[in-house]
Design an enzyme around this catalytic site. Structure first.
Site, PDB file in Angstrom:
ATOM      1  N   GLU A  64       0.796  -1.236   0.000  1.00 47.73           N
ATOM      2  CA  GLU A  64       0.000   0.000   0.000  1.00 47.73           C
ATOM      3  C   GLU A  64       0.834   1.295   0.000  1.00 47.73           C
ATOM      4  OE1 GLU A  64      -3.224  -0.198   2.929  1.00 47.73           O
ATOM      5  OE2 GLU A  64      -3.347  -2.381   2.733  1.00 47.73           O
ATOM      6  N   ARG A  80      -1.650   9.688  16.373  1.00 46.92           N
ATOM      7  CA  ARG A  80      -2.096   9.340  15.016  1.00 46.92           C
ATOM      8  C   ARG A  80      -3.418   9.991  14.665  1.00 46.92           C
ATOM      9  NH1 ARG A  80       2.099   7.152  12.121  1.00 46.92           N
ATOM     10  NH2 ARG A  80       3.374   6.007  13.600  1.00 46.92           N
ATOM     11  N   CYS A  81      -3.455  10.533  13.472  1.00 48.43           N
ATOM     12  CA  CYS A  81      -4.667  11.229  13.034  1.00 48.43           C
ATOM     13  C   CYS A  81      -5.131  10.677  11.695  1.00 48.43           C
ATOM     14  CB  CYS A  81      -4.368  12.708  12.846  1.00 48.43           C
ATOM     15  SG  CYS A  81      -3.781  13.490  14.341  1.00 48.43           S
ATOM     16  N   TRP A 123     -15.686   5.729   8.255  1.00 45.54           N
ATOM     17  CA  TRP A 123     -14.502   6.550   8.460  1.00 45.54           C
ATOM     18  C   TRP A 123     -14.505   7.808   7.599  1.00 45.54           C
ATOM     19  CZ3 TRP A 123     -10.161   2.254   8.978  1.00 45.54           C
ATOM     20  CH2 TRP A 123     -10.289   1.671  10.241  1.00 45.54           C
ATOM     21  N   HIS A 128     -10.777  -8.094   6.606  1.00 46.81           N
ATOM     22  CA  HIS A 128      -9.953  -7.861   7.790  1.00 46.81           C
ATOM     23  C   HIS A 128     -10.666  -6.890   8.724  1.00 46.81           C
ATOM     24  CE1 HIS A 128      -6.790  -6.413  10.408  1.00 46.81           C
ATOM     25  NE2 HIS A 128      -7.054  -5.195   9.986  1.00 46.81           N
ATOM     26  N   CYS A 163     -10.174  -4.793  12.638  1.00 46.55           N
ATOM     27  CA  CYS A 163      -9.221  -4.516  13.719  1.00 46.55           C
ATOM     28  C   CYS A 163      -9.880  -3.809  14.892  1.00 46.55           C
ATOM     29  CB  CYS A 163      -8.049  -3.700  13.203  1.00 46.55           C
ATOM     30  SG  CYS A 163      -8.499  -2.263  12.263  1.00 46.55           S
ATOM     31  N   GLU A 198      -8.078  -8.662  14.478  1.00 50.07           N
ATOM     32  CA  GLU A 198      -7.257  -8.254  15.621  1.00 50.07           C
ATOM     33  C   GLU A 198      -7.525  -9.175  16.803  1.00 50.07           C
ATOM     34  OE1 GLU A 198      -8.493  -6.788  18.650  1.00 50.07           O
ATOM     35  OE2 GLU A 198      -6.483  -6.494  19.445  1.00 50.07           O
ATOM     36  N   HIS A 238       0.678  -2.341  17.069  1.00 53.28           N
ATOM     37  CA  HIS A 238       0.629  -0.950  17.510  1.00 53.28           C
ATOM     38  C   HIS A 238       1.721  -0.629  18.526  1.00 53.28           C
ATOM     39  CE1 HIS A 238      -3.307  -1.279  15.623  1.00 53.28           C
ATOM     40  NE2 HIS A 238      -3.168   0.002  15.407  1.00 53.28           N
ATOM     41  N   CYS A 242      -2.805  -6.298  12.355  1.00 55.44           N
ATOM     42  CA  CYS A 242      -3.301  -5.229  11.466  1.00 55.44           C
ATOM     43  C   CYS A 242      -2.151  -4.852  10.534  1.00 55.44           C
ATOM     44  CB  CYS A 242      -3.761  -4.060  12.349  1.00 55.44           C
ATOM     45  SG  CYS A 242      -4.575  -2.724  11.466  1.00 55.44           S
TER      46      CYS A 242
HETATM   47  C1  LIG Z   1      -6.440   1.192  10.812  1.00 57.49           C
HETATM   48  N1  LIG Z   1      -6.872   2.434  11.343  1.00 57.49           N
HETATM   49  C2  LIG Z   1      -7.445   3.417  10.567  1.00 57.49           C
HETATM   50  C3  LIG Z   1      -8.548   4.112  11.085  1.00 57.49           C
HETATM   51  N2  LIG Z   1      -9.158   5.080  10.373  1.00 57.49           N
HETATM   52  C4  LIG Z   1      -8.714   5.364   9.147  1.00 57.49           C
HETATM   53  N3  LIG Z   1      -9.331   6.303   8.441  1.00 57.49           N
HETATM   54  N4  LIG Z   1      -7.652   4.725   8.610  1.00 57.49           N
HETATM   55  C5  LIG Z   1      -6.994   3.755   9.283  1.00 57.49           C
HETATM   56  O1  LIG Z   1      -6.019   3.200   8.753  1.00 57.49           O
HETATM   57  N5  LIG Z   1      -9.009   3.815  12.309  1.00 57.49           N
HETATM   58  C6  LIG Z   1      -8.494   2.731  13.072  1.00 57.49           C
HETATM   59  C7  LIG Z   1      -7.060   2.516  12.779  1.00 57.49           C
HETATM   60  C8  LIG Z   1      -6.287   3.676  13.295  1.00 57.49           C
HETATM   61  N6  LIG Z   1      -4.979   3.556  12.866  1.00 57.49           N
HETATM   62  C9  LIG Z   1      -4.249   4.522  12.315  1.00 57.49           C
HETATM   63  C10 LIG Z   1      -2.963   4.158  11.989  1.00 57.49           C
HETATM   64  C11 LIG Z   1      -2.108   5.096  11.453  1.00 57.49           C
HETATM   65  C12 LIG Z   1      -2.537   6.383  11.255  1.00 57.49           C
HETATM   66  C13 LIG Z   1      -1.548   7.321  10.706  1.00 57.49           C
HETATM   67  O2  LIG Z   1      -0.405   6.971  10.554  1.00 57.49           O
HETATM   68  N7  LIG Z   1      -1.901   8.549  10.412  1.00 57.49           N
HETATM   69  C14 LIG Z   1      -0.925   9.462   9.908  1.00 57.49           C
HETATM   70  C15 LIG Z   1      -1.487  10.346   8.802  1.00 57.49           C
HETATM   71  C16 LIG Z   1      -1.777   9.538   7.649  1.00 57.49           C
HETATM   72  C17 LIG Z   1      -1.737  10.294   6.349  1.00 57.49           C
HETATM   73  O3  LIG Z   1      -2.736  10.378   5.706  1.00 57.49           O
HETATM   74  N8  LIG Z   1      -0.612  10.845   5.938  1.00 57.49           N
HETATM   75  C18 LIG Z   1      -0.484  11.421   4.626  1.00 57.49           C
HETATM   76  C19 LIG Z   1      -0.116  12.843   4.672  1.00 57.49           C
HETATM   77  C20 LIG Z   1       1.233  13.087   5.220  1.00 57.49           C
HETATM   78  C21 LIG Z   1       1.285  14.484   5.704  1.00 57.49           C
HETATM   79  O4  LIG Z   1       0.912  14.741   6.822  1.00 57.49           O
HETATM   80  N9  LIG Z   1       1.708  15.395   4.855  1.00 57.49           N
HETATM   81  C22 LIG Z   1       1.733  16.778   5.222  1.00 57.49           C
HETATM   82  C23 LIG Z   1       3.164  17.236   5.411  1.00 57.49           C
HETATM   83  C24 LIG Z   1       3.704  16.897   6.746  1.00 57.49           C
HETATM   84  C25 LIG Z   1       5.107  16.310   6.628  1.00 57.49           C
HETATM   85  O5  LIG Z   1       5.267  15.120   6.948  1.00 57.49           O
HETATM   86  O6  LIG Z   1       6.030  17.009   6.214  1.00 57.49           O
HETATM   87  C26 LIG Z   1       1.163  17.566   4.082  1.00 57.49           C
HETATM   88  O7  LIG Z   1       1.017  16.977   3.002  1.00 57.49           O
HETATM   89  O8  LIG Z   1       0.878  18.711   4.319  1.00 57.49           O
HETATM   90  C27 LIG Z   1       0.520  10.629   3.811  1.00 57.49           C
HETATM   91  O9  LIG Z   1       1.140   9.738   4.364  1.00 57.49           O
HETATM   92  O10 LIG Z   1       0.604  10.845   2.605  1.00 57.49           O
HETATM   93  C28 LIG Z   1      -0.420  10.294  11.019  1.00 57.49           C
HETATM   94  O11 LIG Z   1       0.718  10.724  10.813  1.00 57.49           O
HETATM   95  O12 LIG Z   1      -1.111  10.546  12.004  1.00 57.49           O
HETATM   96  C29 LIG Z   1      -3.806   6.761  11.582  1.00 57.49           C
HETATM   97  C30 LIG Z   1      -4.688   5.812  12.126  1.00 57.49           C
HETATM   98  N1  LIG Z   2      -5.105  -3.034   4.702  1.00 57.99           N
HETATM   99  C1  LIG Z   2      -5.026  -2.078   5.780  1.00 57.99           C
HETATM  100  C2  LIG Z   2      -5.936  -2.469   6.880  1.00 57.99           C
HETATM  101  C3  LIG Z   2      -5.841  -1.629   8.090  1.00 57.99           C
HETATM  102  S1  LIG Z   2      -7.166  -1.864   9.144  1.00 57.99           S
HETATM  103  C4  LIG Z   2      -3.615  -2.000   6.285  1.00 57.99           C
HETATM  104  O1  LIG Z   2      -2.915  -2.994   6.190  1.00 57.99           O
HETATM  105  O2  LIG Z   2      -3.195  -0.956   6.768  1.00 57.99           O
HETATM  106 ZN   LIG Z   3      -6.644  -3.317  10.823  1.00 55.65          ZN
END
Ligand SMILES: CN1c2c(nc(N)[nH]c2=O)NC[C@@H]1CNc1ccc(C(=O)N[C@@H](CCC(=O)N[C@@H](CCC(=O)N[C@@H](CCC(=O)O)C(=O)O)C(=O)O)C(=O)O)cc1
Ligand SMILES: N[C@@H](CCS)C(=O)O
Ligand SMILES: [Zn+2]
Length: 800
Positions: A525, A556-557, A602, A682, A684, A706, A736, A768
């Site tokens: 991915e 994490r966001c 989501w 899947h 989680c 999970e 995690h 996960c």
């Molecule tokens: C599996 N999970 C998820 C949930 N919900 C989702 N919508 N998606 C999921 O995968 N809920 C349950 C769980 C929660 N788990 C997670 C796990 C990991 C994260 C995570 O890592 N979040 C990242 C942000 C992810 C992202 O979209 N990043 C983008 C953008 C990067 C970025 O911030 N770019 C900025 C510049 C900043 C810089 O780094 O310089 C910009 O473009 O301005 C990307 O990767 O492309 C996190 O960092 O929090 C969340 C939930």
């Molecule tokens: N295919 C996704 C599922 C997260 S719940 C991953 O591997 O991140």
């Molecule tokens: Zn998962």
């Protein structure tokens, strides 16, 4: 990641702007004096540009000090309080900030640190706090689970008869004082004692029959100490969040509410006490008990998800009490229908009394995005339909002023115009999609043959060993990978360069998996930022924010897409990458999709049609993708439904309806594939035991689920005799945590699974996806996972 420079974001002197999308001249003006009856349940803590996230991660990486972290946190808190104060909010919350999670903060307040963290008493420091949240080199983290039906996760308290409680974190009081020093008298917020206990679990080794509520007597003295200290600091209000009151509680649990607040009554005397509930209708019986508690001054209700609560309030509300009416939606991003809310509020004035009605949000605003002013790329039309947290604060205040006879006509008129434009916009409606989705209702969609026939057909083609190994999809998201995506988005690199970089990453991930000898591969991915955002970006009917971040857990966001219109799939979304990945290996490569229910749950979902209608539309779009993947020669397709359980309504009476359309939506996506195409799903971070029959009814060929961070609760279902004939991979280690599980530990887990599940249906995989981990953690962990599997395979073979 460098620590953020506090001057990089709006802080004390210039708070995040709270301006709604309407013309600036139409903003309601408010003054700090003469504030109207307005209240905010809680506010996002990450900051408008995720300042807290970067500060936390920098601290965890040892790149900045605790003082640097504290400075960022202090600036954020101050800017949030000032913003609310300047917007005219009367009841401003404090202690809704957190370095990780508000339930963990309560655990810290109560000194309920599990023994394994070797805490020796005193005020809990960052090291103990973060060890509980994230684990450390030697001790695993505490369990994390979903906060009600949101995408926020909390750290589950582990309690037992021998848990020793002590007042070990004075955070609530210090935050109150901090705001006061800025001239802002806040309402300190605590998670109520009953909700805290009901959200806990018995610690390891404690009898299952142990009643967590029996600990009320042990924790109330600490609540009393906190209250006394808050009073001494000058607090005049206190808010207890008791969201479990919206669940179906039994008589014993309800009695605990009465006795807890009776016990606290004298300690609370002199304070105005608000009990806040949210996320659903409150059951009639609970409403009765809640509104008859003595010593309580005010009640807060979610009137967005609690339409029936409104009826209860209208039929009886205790005289002399305040009603905090949650009319502004804290879970979504749509501009409020101010005229409708005002009319609801006016009708409630007759019930609660003019001087006792307070305008509020339906729940904490931490579940919505932070500030619309940071959205420079959203078009003006869509922007005018939206309100993020900062704009919701303004809406709350505008409603309170209108109630007090100071209606800002121009602001209300601009709001009405925005709502009308949304209603009539041609961008929202696609008649073809509506017809196709409507045709699905009331019919059933299933694969033609049963799962055991299909598994036989698949095995003939795939020829997998016993206990096949796989991973969940994502591989580590490196800084370099994020840079490539960001530069491609910003058009700084060409499509050719982007494709070549992603191809290289996929090839690396394939090679690693082949070297590890994993059986069913994933492409990792690398082209995806987030599993939902990625699909949303390619579907019609979705809009995207640049900074609409919502905290998911810890630092994490996620950036939920906004579904504003009918959903369709103009082009294949994943086929290009999946085909490329499959061409790199002779092993089966899983196609990787996000399922309709998860995309729905989501995303910020449209509120102008029922959720199930939107879900069916997404299901049809995913179905097309499944068919295209199959046509492209992909033999195993995983359709993640990570959030299916999360969307389960909080009230049991609504479960059957939800599960019916949710499971149906999943089946729609894959009902047309051949027997030989193996469909995985899947899930989680959830407790599945109560919906296991619906999970079986999804009729997937294999489910990975999970398991390891929730004490293998999942396995108890099978121990209790539920028959599961499809393939199943309960996670063998927690992804995690940075901790690397040993071969023995994983082998032990697999053996536990084999005690309750047939050898021929068991899969071996992590809990996960691996996107949050580093390669230095992933490689040894997967090496150990494969070694453990091989060990057990050898044992099984020699036992024959
Ligand atoms: C599996 N999970 C998820 C949930 N919900 C989702 N919508 N998606 C999921 O995968 N809920 C349950 C769980 C929660 N788990 C997670 C796990 C990991 C994260 C995570 O890592 N979040 C990242 C942000 C992810 C992202 O979209 N990043 C983008 C953008 C990067 C970025 O911030 N770019 C900025 C510049 C900043 C810089 O780094 O310089 C910009 O473009 O301005 C990307 O990767 O492309 C996190 O960092 O929090 C969340 C939930
Ligand atoms: N295919 C996704 C599922 C997260 S719940 C991953 O591997 O991140
Ligand atoms: Zn998962």
């Amino acid at each position: 990641m460098k620590p953020p420079n506090p001057s990089d974001f709006p802080c004390s002197s210039s708070p995040p702007t709270s301006r709604p999308p309407h013309p600036p001249a139409l903003l309601p003006r408010s003054t700090v004096q003469g504030k109207m009856a307005s209240h905010i349940v809680g506010y996002p803590r990450m900051g408008p540009k995720r300042e807290l996230k970067f500060a936390l991660e920098s601290f965890w990486d040892g790149k900045s000090s605790a003082e640097d972290l504290e400075k960022v946190a202090t600036d954020l808190r101050s800017s949030i309080w000032k913003q609310m104060s300047e917007a005219g909010i009367k009841y401003i919350p404090s202690n809704t900030f957190s370095y990780y999670d508000q339930v963990l903060d309560t655990t810290a307040m109560l000194g309920a640190v599990p023994e394994r963290y070797s805490w020796t008493g005193g005020e809990i420091g960052l090291s103990t706090y973060f060890s509980m949240a994230r684990g450390n080199a030697t001790v695993p983290a505490m369990e994390m689970t979903k906060w009600f039906d949101t995408n926020y996760h909390f750290i589950v308290p582990e309690l037992g008869p021998s848990t020793k409680f002590s007042y070990a974190s004075h955070k609530a009081v210090s935050e109150y004082k901090e705001a006061k020093a800025l001239g802002i008298d806040t309402v300190p917020v605590l998670i109520g004692p009953v909700s805290y206990l009901l959200l806990s679990k018995p610690a390891k080794g404690v009898e299952k029959s142990f009643s967590l509520l029996s600990l009320l007597g042990s924790i109330l003295p600490i609540y009393k100490e906190v209250v006394a200290e808050l009073k001494a600091a000058g607090a005049s209000w206190i808010q207890f969040d008791e969201p479990t009151l919206v669940k179906d509680l039994d008589a014993h649990e309800l009695a605990a509410f009465s006795s807890a607040y009776a016990e606290l009554e004298s300690a609370l005397s002199g304070l105005n006490v608000l009990i806040e509930t949210y996320f659903a209708d409150i059951p009639a019986e609970s409403y009765k008990i809640l509104t008859s508690l003595s010593g309580v001054t005010a009640y807060g209700f979610d009137l967005i998800r609690g339409a029936k609560t409104l009826d209860l309030i209208r039929s009886s509300f205790p005289s002399g009490k305040y009603l905090f009416a949650g009319v502004v939606d804290g879970r979504n991003i749509w501009a409020d229908d101010l005229a409708a809310s005002l009319s609801t509020l006016q009708s409630l004035e007759a019930v609660a009394g003019k001087d006792k009605l307070v305008v509020s949000t339906s729940c904490s605003l931490m579940h919505t995005a932070v500030d619309l002013v940071n959205e420079t790329k959203l078009d003006d039309e869509i922007k005018s339909w939206l309100a993020f947290a900062a704009q919701k604060v303004v809406e709350v205040n505008a409603l309170a002023k209108a109630l007090a006879g100071q209606k800002d006509e121009a602001y209300f008129a601009a709001n009405a115009a925005a709502l009308a434009s949304r209603k009539s916009s041609p961008r929202v409606t696609n008649e073809e999609v509506q017809k196709a989705a409507a045709a699905l209702k009331g019919s059933d969609h299933r694969r033609a043959t049963n799962v055991s026939t299909r598994l036989d057909a698949q095995q003939k083609k795939l020829n997998l060993p016993v206990l096949p190994t796989t991973t969940i999809g994502s591989f580590p998201q490196t800084v370099e990978l994020r840079r490539v995506r960001r530069e491609y988005k910003a058009k700084k690199i060409s499509e050719e360069e982007y494709v070549s970089a992603i191809k290289e990453e996929i090839s690396k991930v394939v090679k690693i998996q082949e070297e590890l000898d994993i059986d069913v591969l994933v492409h990792g991915e690398p082209e995806r930022n987030d599993m939902v955002e990625y699909f949303g970006e390619q579907l019609s009917g979705f809009a995207f924010t640049a900074n609409g971040w919502v905290q998911s857990y810890g630092s994490r966001c996620v950036k939920p897409p906004i579904i504003y219109g009918d959903v369709s799939r103009p082009n294949p979304m994943t086929v290009f990458w999946s085909k490329m990945a499959q061409s790199m290996t002779s092993r089966p490569m899983k196609g990787m999709l996000t399922g309709p229910v998860t995309i729905l749950n989501w995303s910020f979902v449209r509120n102008d049609q029922p959720r199930f209608e939107t879900c069916y539309q997404i299901a049809l779009a995913i179905k097309k993708e499944v068919e295209d993947l199959e046509a492209a020669g992909i033999q195993v397709i995983q359709i993640d439904e990570a959030a299916l359980r999360e969307g389960l309504p909080l009230r049991k009476s609504e479960h059957a309806f939800y599960l019916d359309w949710a499971v149906h939506s999943f089946r729609i996506t894959n009902c047309g594939v051949q027997d030989t195409t193996q469909i995985h799903t899947h899930m989680c971070y959830s407790n599945f035991n109560d919906i296991i029959h619906s999970i079986i009814d999804m009729d997937a060929d294999v489910i990975t689920i999970e398991n390891s961070r929730s004490d293998e609760k999942l396995l108890s279902v099978f121990r209790e005799g539920v028959k599961y004939g499809a393939g199943i991979g309960p996670g063998v280690y927690d992804i995690h945590s940075p901790r690397i599980p040993s071969t023995e530990e994983i082998a032990d887990r697999i053996n536990k699974m084999l005690a309750v599940l047939d050898t021929n249906i068991l899969w071996v995989n992590p809990d996960c996806g691996l996107k949050t981990r580093k390669y230095t953690e992933v490689k040894p962990a997967l090496t150990n996972m494969v070694s453990a599997t091989k060990l057990i395979r050898t044992q099984l073979a020699s036992a024959k």
